[in-house]
Design a protein around this motif. Structure first.
Motif: not given
Length: 482
Positions: A99-103, A254-262, A399-410
């Motif tokens: 799930c950590f890399f799921g986004g 996308e991997l950079k966004r993981i760190a930003k999201t977490m 959320a600002t868009d669908a992809q951010e919802n996926v990252r936050n959900g992940a």
């Protein structure tokens, strides 16, 4: 003019194919009259947000709900709960990792194919429990935990993004209630299967092997419904609005966004709540397996979802009240969920303390002790899902868009799975005393409350994605009139 178009316009309308390019209006949505006139009925029904939510809910019914029904047997329905707890600990450890890399994975392959991958792994769990019950094949049960964890991680991340994205802003609470109820209806069917095959008084040990065959059959049904999911950019919500999607990013980005999201405020403040939200499962599974007869455990899995159905739609109504601001609804929802959970855990700790003094043996539904000992489990099957439904509603508010919802959900799913892995791992060591688990769970709720209050008090009055969509459509409308 060309500079303005390339800078300010959202992705081209052909991404909405088969919607015509002139069906949008300033309400950041679809001109429904033109849409109805140019798109066949079957396609409009298929692309409707409620249809997509129902397809997702059917998968939840066939997959996670059947898994919950097996857990609801207490120790997976096995004679002793230890192997089941070990399997679940492995499953949720794999879930946490993937799930950590799921986004990035889901945003790359798309929600639909992530759901397909996950749905294809659902039958593995039921078949593994069958083999263990029939042939004593413990290695396959433990191995299935790892495989199911990987596949289910893909499905969970895609599911989390979908449930937070599909609903129109004024009906998110009700859409989430539909999703939660579908999972509990699955437990209802699973409970009926359990009870029909394990109703003989005095039976001890594990449930009959045939019980798991019915679960496997239902788990297999999820796959064709996963194949019917349509991409987000083609969905038309019930209020005529579109889903805001961002352009596809590279794997590196996308991997950079993981760190930003977490490390975002949203995830940091909700992390303890995520860790706590499913923590109760391992302890209650051990509680059922330790203190209840086989047929009492089967009955519990049948009747425990009933109140959840009422409770989730009740919370959905509160979260969708239009006369209150989104922030006020968030605050009201939080206090409702917390008060109900506090009551359940005080009751469960008192009950377990009594059991530590006088072991009741295996309680049957005919015993006088059954109502008071079962009711805490009955209510936690409502307060737990309420906590999860509320959290997804809250996350989607930022959320600002669908992809951010996926990252936050992940991110939320990953932390959630860590909590489940710890809970089941802890209960492999506390084989006959769930009191430790109850106290730890109660303590986690207390620790999570402070950060959650801080987060809830910053809830925006409108969903950022809706504001962005309106701005995009205003730009488009302005260009069309030039």
């Amino acid at each position: 003019m060309s500079d303005m178009k390339s800078k300010d316009l959202p992705p081209p309308e052909e991404s909405l194919d088969p919607l015509p390019t002139n069906v949008t209006d300033i309400a950041h949505g679809v001109n429904m009259e033109h849409y109805r006139a140019t798109v066949p009925l079957w396609k409009r029904v298929w692309q409707h947000s409620l249809t997509q939510m129902m397809l997702l809910s059917i998968q939840a019914f066939c997959g996670p709900a059947m898994s919950d029904a097996i857990t609801g047997l207490g120790g997976g329905g096995l004679a002793t709960p230890q192997v089941s707890n070990t399997t679940n600990a492995i499953t949720y450890a794999m879930l946490a990792i993937f799930c950590f890399f799921g986004g990035p994975i889901v945003n790359k392959i798309g929600v639909k194919w992530a759901l397909v991958i996950g749905a294809a792994t659902f039958p593995i769990q039921g078949s593994a429990y069958y083999c263990n019950s029939k042939f004593g094949n413990q290695w396959y049960l433990i191995f299935s935990g790892a495989i199911s964890g990987i596949g289910t991680a893909c499905w969970y991340v895609a599911e989390a993004g979908a449930i937070m994205t599909l609903a129109p802003s004024g009906a998110r609470g009700k859409y989430l209630a539909l999703w939660i109820v579908s999972r509990n209806l699955g437990q209802l069917v699973g409970g009926a299967i359990n009870l029909s095959k394990n109703h003989v008084k005095g039976a001890d040990g594990g449930v009959t092997p045939d019980t798991y065959i019915a679960f496997v059959i239902i788990e297999c049904i999820a796959l064709p419904f996963a194949l019917l999911i349509t991409p987000f950019e083609r969905v038309v919500r019930s209020d005529g609005t579109r889903i805001v999607t961002a352009e596809t990013l590279s794997t590196k980005m996308e991997l950079k966004r993981i760190a930003k999201t977490m490390t975002s405020k949203l995830v940091m403040l909700s992390a303890l709540w995520a860790l706590w939200s499913f923590f109760y499962g391992g302890t209650w599974s051990t509680y059922l397996g330790t203190y209840f007869s086989v047929r009492a455990r089967a009955l519990s899995s049948l009747i425990s979802p009933f109140f959840c159905i009422v409770g989730c739609f009740g919370l959905g109504y509160v979260l969708d009240m239009k006369h209150l601001s989104q922030r006020r609804r968030a605050q009201l929802g939080l206090y409702t969920v917390v008060i109900l959970n506090v009551g359940v855990y005080i009751w469960s700790i008192i009950m377990q303390t009594k059991f530590d003094r006088h072991n009741p043996g295996h309680i049957d539904w005919e015993d006088g002790l059954y109502p008071s000992s079962f009711l805490p489990y009955f209510f936690v099957q409502t307060t737990g899902p309420l906590s999860q439904s509320y959290m997804y509603w809250l996350i989607s508010s930022f959320a600002t868009d669908a992809q951010e919802n996926v990252r936050n959900g992940a991110a939320f799913r990953s932390i959630e799975a860590v909590g489940q892995a710890i809970a089941y791992g802890m209960n492999t060591q506390t084989t006959s005393n769930p009191l430790v688990g109850f106290c730890v769970t109660f303590g986690l709720l207390a620790a999570a409350l402070g950060p959650m209050i801080m987060l809830v008090n910053t809830t925006p009055d409108r969903i950022p994605a809706d504001v962005i969509a309106e701005q995009q459509d205003a730009v488009r409308e302005k260009i069309e009139h030039v």
